[in-house]
Design a protein around this motif. Structure first.
Motif, mmCIF file in Angstrom:
data_model
loop_
_atom_site.group_PDB
_atom_site.id
_atom_site.type_symbol
_atom_site.label_atom_id
_atom_site.label_comp_id
_atom_site.label_asym_id
_atom_site.label_seq_id
_atom_site.Cartn_x
_atom_site.Cartn_y
_atom_site.Cartn_z
ATOM 1 N N THR B 2 0.851 -1.212 -0.169
ATOM 2 C CA THR B 2 -0.092 0.107 0.040
ATOM 3 C C THR B 2 0.949 1.212 -0.068
ATOM 4 O O THR B 2 0.436 2.280 0.604
ATOM 5 C CB THR B 2 -0.974 -0.060 1.235
ATOM 6 N N GLU B 3 1.948 0.945 -0.473
ATOM 7 C CA GLU B 3 2.815 2.462 -0.748
ATOM 8 C C GLU B 3 2.876 2.950 -1.943
ATOM 9 O O GLU B 3 2.790 2.388 -2.986
ATOM 10 C CB GLU B 3 4.388 1.712 -0.440
ATOM 11 N N VAL B 4 3.178 4.423 -1.849
ATOM 12 C CA VAL B 4 3.594 5.269 -2.948
ATOM 13 C C VAL B 4 4.948 5.910 -2.549
ATOM 14 O O VAL B 4 5.338 6.221 -1.534
ATOM 15 C CB VAL B 4 2.483 6.675 -3.197
ATOM 16 N N THR B 5 5.772 5.197 -3.468
ATOM 17 C CA THR B 5 7.099 5.598 -3.486
ATOM 18 C C THR B 5 7.554 6.887 -4.333
ATOM 19 O O THR B 5 7.370 6.845 -5.551
ATOM 20 C CB THR B 5 8.001 4.333 -4.159
ATOM 21 N N GLN B 6 8.211 7.643 -3.871
ATOM 22 C CA GLN B 6 8.698 8.807 -4.443
ATOM 23 C C GLN B 6 10.123 8.975 -4.547
ATOM 24 O O GLN B 6 10.818 8.866 -3.339
ATOM 25 C CB GLN B 6 8.017 10.314 -3.869
ATOM 26 N N THR B 7 10.640 9.124 -5.632
ATOM 27 C CA THR B 7 12.236 9.399 -5.652
ATOM 28 C C THR B 7 12.400 10.712 -6.465
ATOM 29 O O THR B 7 11.740 10.963 -7.523
ATOM 30 C CB THR B 7 13.059 8.204 -6.306
ATOM 31 N N PRO B 8 13.631 11.390 -6.219
ATOM 32 C CA PRO B 8 14.296 11.067 -5.082
ATOM 33 C C PRO B 8 13.725 11.877 -3.818
ATOM 34 O O PRO B 8 12.632 12.630 -3.903
ATOM 35 C CB PRO B 8 15.615 12.055 -5.305
ATOM 36 N N LYS B 9 14.266 11.625 -2.677
ATOM 37 C CA LYS B 9 13.767 12.264 -1.461
ATOM 38 C C LYS B 9 14.114 13.567 -1.179
ATOM 39 O O LYS B 9 13.273 14.545 -0.598
ATOM 40 C CB LYS B 9 14.223 11.420 -0.184
ATOM 41 N N HIS B 10 15.305 13.845 -1.846
ATOM 42 C CA HIS B 10 15.766 15.436 -1.926
ATOM 43 C C HIS B 10 16.437 15.571 -3.086
ATOM 44 O O HIS B 10 16.909 14.782 -3.571
ATOM 45 C CB HIS B 10 16.879 15.625 -0.418
ATOM 46 N N LEU B 11 16.284 16.796 -3.644
ATOM 47 C CA LEU B 11 16.768 17.309 -4.899
ATOM 48 C C LEU B 11 17.299 18.711 -4.661
ATOM 49 O O LEU B 11 16.272 19.565 -4.380
ATOM 50 C CB LEU B 11 15.788 16.986 -6.014
ATOM 51 N N VAL B 12 18.255 18.989 -5.137
ATOM 52 C CA VAL B 12 18.926 20.602 -5.129
ATOM 53 C C VAL B 12 19.143 20.586 -6.972
ATOM 54 O O VAL B 12 19.839 19.842 -7.254
ATOM 55 C CB VAL B 12 20.016 20.812 -4.580
ATOM 56 N N MET B 13 18.624 21.607 -7.297
ATOM 57 C CA MET B 13 18.706 21.947 -8.742
ATOM 58 C C MET B 13 18.965 23.441 -9.016
ATOM 59 O O MET B 13 18.491 24.224 -8.400
ATOM 60 C CB MET B 13 17.637 21.400 -9.702
ATOM 61 N N GLY B 14 19.868 23.823 -10.193
ATOM 62 C CA GLY B 14 20.017 25.022 -10.581
ATOM 63 C C GLY B 14 18.896 25.404 -11.309
ATOM 64 O O GLY B 14 18.061 24.675 -11.933
ATOM 65 N N MET B 15 18.798 26.715 -11.403
ATOM 66 C CA MET B 15 17.802 27.218 -12.232
ATOM 67 C C MET B 15 17.722 26.987 -13.774
ATOM 68 O O MET B 15 16.661 26.979 -14.559
ATOM 69 C CB MET B 15 17.605 28.810 -12.088
ATOM 70 N N THR B 16 18.954 26.633 -14.174
ATOM 71 C CA THR B 16 18.895 26.053 -15.640
ATOM 72 C C THR B 16 18.835 24.784 -15.772
ATOM 73 O O THR B 16 19.058 24.145 -16.940
ATOM 74 C CB THR B 16 20.213 26.747 -16.255
ATOM 75 N N ASN B 17 18.712 23.799 -15.096
ATOM 76 C CA ASN B 17 18.793 22.407 -14.941
ATOM 77 C C ASN B 17 17.516 22.032 -15.430
ATOM 78 O O ASN B 17 16.509 22.460 -15.284
ATOM 79 C CB ASN B 17 19.118 21.570 -13.640
ATOM 80 N N LYS B 18 17.536 20.624 -15.816
ATOM 81 C CA LYS B 18 16.577 19.851 -16.165
ATOM 82 C C LYS B 18 16.589 18.597 -15.074
ATOM 83 O O LYS B 18 17.658 17.920 -15.297
ATOM 84 C CB LYS B 18 16.375 19.449 -17.596
ATOM 85 N N GLN B 25 3.413 3.434 -7.894
ATOM 86 C CA GLN B 25 2.355 2.784 -6.860
ATOM 87 C C GLN B 25 1.978 1.544 -7.656
ATOM 88 O O GLN B 25 1.829 1.573 -8.836
ATOM 89 C CB GLN B 25 1.119 3.635 -6.574
ATOM 90 N N HIS B 26 1.845 0.564 -6.933
ATOM 91 C CA HIS B 26 1.439 -0.862 -7.330
ATOM 92 C C HIS B 26 0.229 -1.389 -6.830
ATOM 93 O O HIS B 26 -0.053 -2.633 -6.351
ATOM 94 C CB HIS B 26 2.613 -1.778 -7.265
#
Lengths: 109, 113
Positions: B2-18, B25-26
């Motif tokens: 009964t899990e919803v899995t999100q990745t990554p848990k943390h993300l740091v990105m620059g303003m020009t990044n994609k 979920q299953h």
């Protein structure tokens, strides 16, 4: 969109009942009333939901007014682990699942 | 499961990044949701997918681009974000019926620098 109104915060002593009100005067006939809670740094967690009749589960009870324009979530014996933000949400057939402002529950030992 | 899995848990990105956020979920749920949550505020609905089709876009800027490649997976593609887009991004899933409860992931904490 049907909206919900909740008090900003409520305080309770540990092991006392907590009654959390929610007003939803624009509810439509097919909207279900859902309650979720969110502990700090976690995703929201399902608590209970209902349509017209009162509902009980292991976490809480939900009392729904006869005209369905308000409901009350009842935590029977608050524990410190119940300290969270509680959200009352209307879920309808159109697919939107929008949070209101929620009620911060503070439990005092 | 009964899990919803999100990745990554943390993300740091620059303003020009994609970058992309992923949600999985299953439980066979056919409705999936993206929310944005700022500190001490309730989650704000961004997008809803129903049966793998985008059914609701809450006027989200085009720098956020959702994608639902199959019934178990939901992505959120990010491009040219602003610092004010820094927030917790939550994914949820449920059956597409009003009576069904939703399950939420723990979120991705995004910081745009």
């Amino acid at each position: 969109d049907a909206k919900t109104t909740q008090p900003n915060s409520m305080e309770s002593n540990e092991e006392e009942p907590v009654h959390l009100p929610c007003n939803h005067s624009t509810i439509s006939g097919t909207d279900y009333i859902h309650w979720y809670r969110q502990l700090p740094s976690q995703g929201p967690e399902y608590v209970i939901h209902g349509l017209t009749s009162n509902v009980n589960n292991r976490m809480a009870s939900l009392a729904i007014a006869e005209d369905r324009k308000s409901s009350t979530l009842i935590l029977h014996r608050a524990t410190l682990r119940d300290a969270a933000v509680y959200y009352c949400i209307l879920k309808g057939s159109w697919g939107k699942f929008q949070f209101g402002a929620g009620t911060q529950v503070v439990v005092t030992p | 499961d009964t899990e919803v899995t999100q990745t990554p848990k943390h993300l740091v990105m620059g303003m020009t990044n994609k970058k992309s956020l992923k949600c999985e979920q299953h439980m066979g749920h056919r409705a999936m949701y993206w929310y944005k949550q700022k500190a001490k505020k309730p989650p704000e609905l961004m997008f809803v997918y129903s049966y793998e089709k985008l059914s609701i876009n809450e006027s989200v800027p085009s720098r956020f681009s959702p994608e639902c490649p199959n019934s178990s997976l939901l992505n959120l593609h990010l491009h040219a974000l602003q610092p004010e887009d820094s927030a917790l991004y939550l994914c949820a899933s449920s059956q597409a019926r009003p009576a069904d409860e939703a399950f939420f992931g723990q979120g991705t904490r995004l910081t745009v620098v």
